[in-house]
Design an enzyme around this catalytic site. Sequence first.
Site, PDB file in Angstrom:
ATOM      1  N   HIS A  86      -2.917  21.307  10.740  1.00 59.68           N
ATOM      2  CA  HIS A  86      -4.179  21.161  10.002  1.00 59.68           C
ATOM      3  C   HIS A  86      -5.105  20.129  10.647  1.00 59.68           C
ATOM      4  CE1 HIS A  86      -2.275  17.816   7.567  1.00 59.68           C
ATOM      5  NE2 HIS A  86      -3.511  17.378   7.562  1.00 59.68           N
ATOM      6  N   ASP A 222       3.815  22.408   9.954  1.00 57.91           N
ATOM      7  CA  ASP A 222       2.448  21.920  10.159  1.00 57.91           C
ATOM      8  C   ASP A 222       2.328  21.078  11.441  1.00 57.91           C
ATOM      9  OD1 ASP A 222      -0.153  21.061   9.881  1.00 57.91           O
ATOM     10  OD2 ASP A 222       0.052  20.493   7.775  1.00 57.91           O
ATOM     11  N   SER A 648      -1.809  11.979   8.481  1.00 54.98           N
ATOM     12  CA  SER A 648      -1.424  13.299   8.956  1.00 54.98           C
ATOM     13  C   SER A 648      -1.238  13.252  10.453  1.00 54.98           C
ATOM     14  CB  SER A 648      -2.497  14.314   8.626  1.00 54.98           C
ATOM     15  OG  SER A 648      -2.273  14.799   7.344  1.00 54.98           O
TER      16      SER A 648
HETATM   17  N1  ARG Z   1      -2.533  17.909   1.954  1.00 61.70           N
HETATM   18  C1  ARG Z   1      -2.482  17.673   3.360  1.00 61.70           C
HETATM   19  C2  ARG Z   1      -3.526  16.605   3.719  1.00 61.70           C
HETATM   20  O1  ARG Z   1      -4.040  15.961   2.870  1.00 61.70           O
HETATM   21  C3  ARG Z   1      -2.626  18.930   4.148  1.00 61.70           C
HETATM   22  C4  ARG Z   1      -3.968  19.541   4.081  1.00 61.70           C
HETATM   23  C5  ARG Z   1      -4.094  20.856   4.771  1.00 61.70           C
HETATM   24  N2  ARG Z   1      -5.155  21.596   4.121  1.00 61.70           N
HETATM   25  C6  ARG Z   1      -4.952  22.558   3.186  1.00 61.70           C
HETATM   26  N3  ARG Z   1      -5.925  22.888   2.369  1.00 61.70           N
HETATM   27  N4  ARG Z   1      -3.814  23.182   3.099  1.00 61.70           N
HETATM   28  O2  ARG Z   1      -4.266  16.638   4.658  1.00 61.70           O
HETATM   29  N1  GLU Z   2      -2.502  15.674   4.758  1.00 63.68           N
HETATM   30  C1  GLU Z   2      -2.971  14.315   4.775  1.00 63.68           C
HETATM   31  C2  GLU Z   2      -3.839  14.006   5.989  1.00 63.68           C
HETATM   32  O1  GLU Z   2      -4.573  14.826   6.471  1.00 63.68           O
HETATM   33  C3  GLU Z   2      -1.819  13.407   4.708  1.00 63.68           C
HETATM   34  C4  GLU Z   2      -1.278  13.532   3.377  1.00 63.68           C
HETATM   35  C5  GLU Z   2      -1.665  12.358   2.550  1.00 63.68           C
HETATM   36  O2  GLU Z   2      -2.809  12.257   2.092  1.00 63.68           O
HETATM   37  O3  GLU Z   2      -0.748  11.576   2.386  1.00 63.68           O
HETATM   38  O4  GLU Z   2      -3.908  12.898   6.458  1.00 63.68           O
END
Ligand code: ARG
Ligand code: GLU
Length: 725
Positions: A86, A222, A648
């Site tokens: 991502h 991911d 991330s």
């Molecule tokens: N939750 C993760 C983060 O905050 C992964 C995000 C990937 N985006 C999504 N909509 N699945 O970045």
């Molecule tokens: N998916 C998140 C990012 O893009 C990390 C997950 C979080 O927020 O801890 O950094």
Amino acid sequence: MKLKSVLMAALISLSFLPTKADEGMWLPLLLGELNEAEMQAMGMRITAQDIYDANNSSIKDAIVHFGGFCTGEMISPEGLLLTNHHCGYGAIQSHSSVENDYLTDGYWAKNKGQELPNEGLYAMFIKYIVDVTDEVLQELPAGVSEEDREKLIQKIGEGFVEQETEGTHYGGYVRSFFNGNQFFMFITETFPDVRLVGAPPSSIGKYGADTDNWMWPRHTGDFSLFRVYMGPDGLPAEYSEDNVPYRPKHHLPISLKGYEPGDFSMVFGFPGRTQEYLPSVAIEQLTAEVNPARIELREEALAIMDKYMRADDEIRIQYASSFASIANYWKKWIGENTGLRESRAIERKRNAEADFRQKVSEMKNFKDEANIFAEYEKLYNKQLPYALARNYYVELGFRMLKTPGYALDWADVVNAKSGEDRDEAIAKLKADLDAHFKNYSELVEHDLWEKLVPFYASQVNDTYLAESLVALKGENMDAKISSMFYDSYITQPQKLKELLEGSPKKVAKKISKDPIYQLSMDMYSAYRSKVYGEYYGIEAELDLLHRRYMKALMAAFPDSTFYPDANSTLRVTYGQVKGFAPKDAVSYQHYTTMDGLVAKYVPGDYEFDLPKRMLELANERNYGQYANENGELPICFIAANHTTGGNSGSPALDADGNLIGLNFDRAWEGTMSDINYDVRRCRNIMVDARYILWTVDVFAGAGYLLDEMTLVRKPVEEPEEAVAE
Ligand code: ARG
Ligand code: GLU
């Protein structure tokens, strides 16, 4: 009964006591002083100096800020970079088309010649960090206003960096810590040639998509691979065919040994923003007002985009990034609100605030701070209507709709001071035309305007709206906006292109009367004149309170170790690999497996479909050297490491500093850790390094990439005779 409430009170007021493990995002240069003993007691077998050393190579030399929005790490002596799928998503999307759909099918460069350059993407290393608190404070004149203070610090910081890096190709920045009470300077080296090497298909890299996002148990692979390039002279250089792979001072060995529950783990990266020291009144507003408002608006936008994306492949690709980013925080805020409620964050803060008041009222230098929460309450209440109006406008005008920002560019044409300026502005917009409309669909944008703008007008008090927008309110507001959309040039690429064939003078005249141009400009000026100034004025007053509060807090609890909020600077967080039990009768194991991944498979589904090859390999249990001791292929795992957005792509390291996983998410129950960390429910989620390698090697057949990596295996148990010899 009595004992229970005493225990409860003790638990709740724990928040200002020394933080223990798990919680905290620590500055690498202070690890030796603050954390090393605890880290080693928890099982770490390396030293603070192995992690951060300003003069010799150390683990920090393998960590990069990836494009400024994610973390990445060096995993080979030839600059191979590992980050999340991502995080690489925008780059993968930009190389994708309906014919070459790397988002859907994945991409594997067969040799360095096939690695794909990405304009604007960079990898930034931290060379060293210096505490410049005394120097900054010395330069700050007494009695400077809060608004000027920020600007001055900025300027002072730039001066320091310039002085420090003179005659080098390094850059840097000074950032404020503990709400403006401490300052650190970061000296950086930035490489602007970062190429895409490999990405799994989205059915792996984004498996479970938004349904599984922020969720445990998780089965997402991911990850994506890039490579950092440098000029032939070894210095950072813009993309050129002459560039060669970068040779990092350190790259992370990758461990196939796995982990057990209770094992030490740490995450090294660039967490973006946390607010661990907010007063209870701010949390009340966030949960009751701000979060619900933004959740609702995003829900509306997502429903519209989703409808078109499912029906049309071109639109799906065009809106993939934007949809993912809107969906991401939409879901995070929902989890955050639930978590804050269930962890009783407000109550916990209130108790801690009572302790604080008690303490400071007995201290000579901080007596005034006993009243700080009343001041907070006054300011937050005053700010709330502006905060809501600002949130709605920024979300709508700058995130969801593509035209309001574009209208601002056109204002340069309409308001040009001379014919020459006008012609120049038009030429620039002409050159940018295709880029602006690349990820743009009239169908989607029309519906967004038609539905979201009336929604915005209904949610925000008229006092904060443009008069021309208020005038449109009423029964058929959506129909009026719809016809404005079709009467506009700047919303319709074909019409705009035709207009641009005509004389610059005519173009400027038509745009100045364009209904969507006009409405966009009105909305923008209303925001600037009725909301922006008030909001940021109060924000500056709040900043002063935050600074006073933090200073008093540290003075009142001198035996506590405080950690600074995340601010996109390099941090280490550490804890243990472990499962959790977020609610009554529910308990989660610490890792997932290929069997669980296949169990989620839904043929043809846009989130849970799987490649045929994957199903075959799973069926044969063809796990190569990557299976664990139970013969399973581990997919993801969780730990109590305190992370946030920006982490991330951060490496998860074991007690020896080897890479065991790749951080990419948090469990929903604990997304409130940005505001109130609670080890009982906060877990970060990582892809297991063995699943990453399996995907590259066994699934994709790109095993040649493993040749440049350093793999660490379990020691083979030697047969008795061999040892005896
Ligand atoms: N939750 C993760 C983060 O905050 C992964 C995000 C990937 N985006 C999504 N909509 N699945 O970045
Ligand atoms: N998916 C998140 C990012 O893009 C990390 C997950 C979080 O927020 O801890 O950094």
